[in-house]
Design an enzyme around this catalytic site. Structure first.
Site, PDB file in Angstrom:
ATOM      1  CG  HIS A  78      -7.607  -8.633  -3.784  1.00 40.65           C
ATOM      2  ND1 HIS A  78      -6.131  -9.158  -3.637  1.00 40.65           N
ATOM      3  CD2 HIS A  78      -7.665  -7.784  -3.706  1.00 40.65           C
ATOM      4  CE1 HIS A  78      -5.614  -8.193  -2.984  1.00 40.65           C
ATOM      5  NE2 HIS A  78      -6.752  -7.073  -3.116  1.00 40.65           N
ATOM      6  CG  HIS A 131      -9.905  -5.385   0.810  1.00 43.71           C
ATOM      7  ND1 HIS A 131      -8.518  -5.475   2.318  1.00 43.71           N
ATOM      8  CD2 HIS A 131      -8.825  -5.535  -0.230  1.00 43.71           C
ATOM      9  CE1 HIS A 131      -7.734  -5.713   1.134  1.00 43.71           C
ATOM     10  NE2 HIS A 131      -7.591  -5.749   0.188  1.00 43.71           N
ATOM     11  CD  GLU A 141      -2.666  -1.755  -4.211  1.00 40.33           C
ATOM     12  OE1 GLU A 141      -2.247  -2.523  -2.843  1.00 40.33           O
ATOM     13  OE2 GLU A 141      -4.138  -0.848  -4.370  1.00 40.33           O
ATOM     14  CG  ASP A 145      -8.431  -4.218  -3.883  1.00 36.99           C
ATOM     15  OD1 ASP A 145      -8.455  -4.724  -3.211  1.00 36.99           O
ATOM     16  OD2 ASP A 145      -7.410  -3.407  -4.240  1.00 36.99           O
ATOM     17  CD1 TRP A 182      -6.931   2.138  -0.158  1.00 38.04           C
ATOM     18  CD2 TRP A 182      -8.576   0.721   1.215  1.00 38.04           C
ATOM     19  NE1 TRP A 182      -6.594   1.582   1.577  1.00 38.04           N
ATOM     20  CE2 TRP A 182      -7.272   0.850   1.540  1.00 38.04           C
ATOM     21  CE3 TRP A 182      -9.200   0.465   1.785  1.00 38.04           C
ATOM     22  CZ2 TRP A 182      -7.037  -0.031   2.839  1.00 38.04           C
ATOM     23  CZ3 TRP A 182      -9.610  -0.265   3.349  1.00 38.04           C
ATOM     24  CH2 TRP A 182      -7.761   0.096   3.399  1.00 38.04           C
TER      25      TRP A 182
END
Ligand code: FE2
Length: 430
Positions: free
Chosen positions: A57, A59, A213, A309, A315
């Site tokens: 996972h 990005h 989430e 992530d 983030w």
């Protein structure tokens, strides 16, 4: 005759003192005292050799964009989404490719050779999809990059969100994503899960949704995801990423839900770094951790793999492509500090993630691809604790990265002149 032999290796299974023979990119022997000749030799000197790390996972389109166009001042998930929404319309394909390639260099140096990246399909220009498809091709010799069509702004909530997602799949992105908890209503979220699973079934694709989430215990889209998985016969091909609402759910309801997840063979992908950073932000005290129920999911036989992530994006301002850092945080936040528990969490960044990603010929077994990492640690428990130097990283039996061992020079009275940070600095050094 082998192309390479890695001598005196400790295996991630816990066995010690093995030689690993490699021929034409495959593991063709795991034995003690291999006597055959070889083209090249690595002396692991009693260090851990593991299958290369997997991140299920990530990005890749947002990575290394920290500070553009501004910092996330609240530190929340929602400001992160807003911030990325400001950057996305002005980002160029060249910038996206350049950042992703730099990240992949770092990943290789960390022994991370398998990555599943979500790709935001919210902007109808789909420059993100174009860029990540190019990156997938360019890094293919050394990183297996899977791409998920991810409607960051909502499948129904974003204008033309549904159309853009299908177009991204037509372009060659191979996994269907979603974000049901970010749709306008619970009902829209439920409908998005139904629609996206149908698309996956019709196209013969895997599913990986950002699912629940949130700290809202009533966010139960994972329930719909399990039902749609069974309805379409997608067992084993569907992943629920994050699942943080499960942290806050009623225990009785969770006892039903986990059984449904096991029945549907859902892959659970918690992301310990980002979950502990972003969840519980609306709490005062007590403040929830937000990480999903890792131990309970594992005990129920559910395949749990950890994702990173984010690395330096809207983030999350930290991160270093280090899956051992992810496991290290997972040990703490899930309070799984026992030896066997830590071994299970090492699986979460290796074999479990490989299963989530559907990787073939992965592992440290006869006939597997020689995609390996030699670490400056004795075993998997020490690897998680020390997050040590990756001495060698091999892709298909070829060295793609190497780093010198970390040796500290000491100038102390009546003490050794140096210590090996992966060997001497252990509870029971030989
Ligand atoms: Fe994510």
């Amino acid at each position: 005759m082998f192309d390479m032999i890695i001598r005196n290796a400790n295996l991630s299974s816990g066995e010690t003192g093995f030689d690993i023979g490699i021929t034409k990119g495959k593991i063709t022997a795991i034995e003690k005292n291999l006597t055959s000749e070889c083209g090249q030799e690595i002396d692991a000197t009693g260090r851990l050799v593991s299958p290369a790390f997997c991140d299920p996972h990530f990005h890749m389109d947002a990575t290394l964009s920290l500070g553009k166009p501004r910092m996330n001042m609240s530190g929340t998930l929602l400001e992160g989404i807003t911030l990325w929404g400001e950057l996305r319309p002005i980002v160029t394909k060249e910038e996206l490719v350049e950042r992703a390639l730099r990240y992949c260099d770092l990943a290789v140096s960390q022994g991370l050779l398998f990555i599943r990246s979500h790709v935001d399909t919210s902007d109808p220009r789909l420059v993100t999809a174009e860029a990540m498809l190019e990156v997938r091709e360019r890094v293919a010799p050394y990183i297996d990059l899977q791409l998920v069509a991810f409607p960051q702004d909502g499948y129904y909530r974003a204008p033309d969100g549904a159309k853009a997602l299908e177009k991204a799949l037509d372009m060659g992105i191979e996994i269907v994503g979603g974000i049901p908890h970010f749709e306008r209503t619970m009902e829209d979220g439920r409908r998005s899960v139904e629609a996206l699973c149908r698309i996956a079934a019709d196209r013969g694709l895997m599913v990986d949704m950002h699912c629940d989430e949130t700290d809202d215990p009533m966010s139960r889209h994972i329930e719909t995801l399990t039902a749609e998985t069974v309805r379409h016969g997608l067992q084993g091909r569907v992943s629920g990423s994050h699942l943080t609402s499960m942290h806050s759910m009623d225990n009785y309801y969770v006892s039903k839900l986990i059984a449904l997840m096991a029945e549907a063979e859902i892959n659970a992908i918690p992301n310990p770094l980002i979950n502990i950073m972003l969840q519980g932000r609306h709490d005062t005290f007590p403040k929830r951790r937000g990480l999903t129920r890792v131990r309970e999911l594992i005990e129920a036989g559910i395949n749990v793999s950890f994702g990173q992530d984010c690395t330096m994006d809207p983030w999350y301002s930290m991160g270093s492509a280090d899956m051992l850092e992810v496991a290290h945080m997972g040990v703490h936040v899930s309070q799984m500090g026992g030896v066997d528990e830590k071994k299970k969490l090492f699986d979460a960044i290796t074999i479990n993630s490989a299963k989530t990603m559907g990787l073939e010929n992965y592992g440290l077994t006869f006939g597997s691809n020689a995609d390996l990492v030699v670490l400056q640690a004795a075993d998997v428990v020490e690897a998680i604790r020390l997050k040590p130097t990756r001495l060698y990283v091999l892709k298909a039996g070829e060295i793609v990265s190497s780093s010198p061992a970390r040796i500290a020079t000491l100038t102390l009275p009546d003490r050794p002149a140096s210590i090996d940070m992966g060997r001497d600095y252990m509870p029971c050094a030989e």
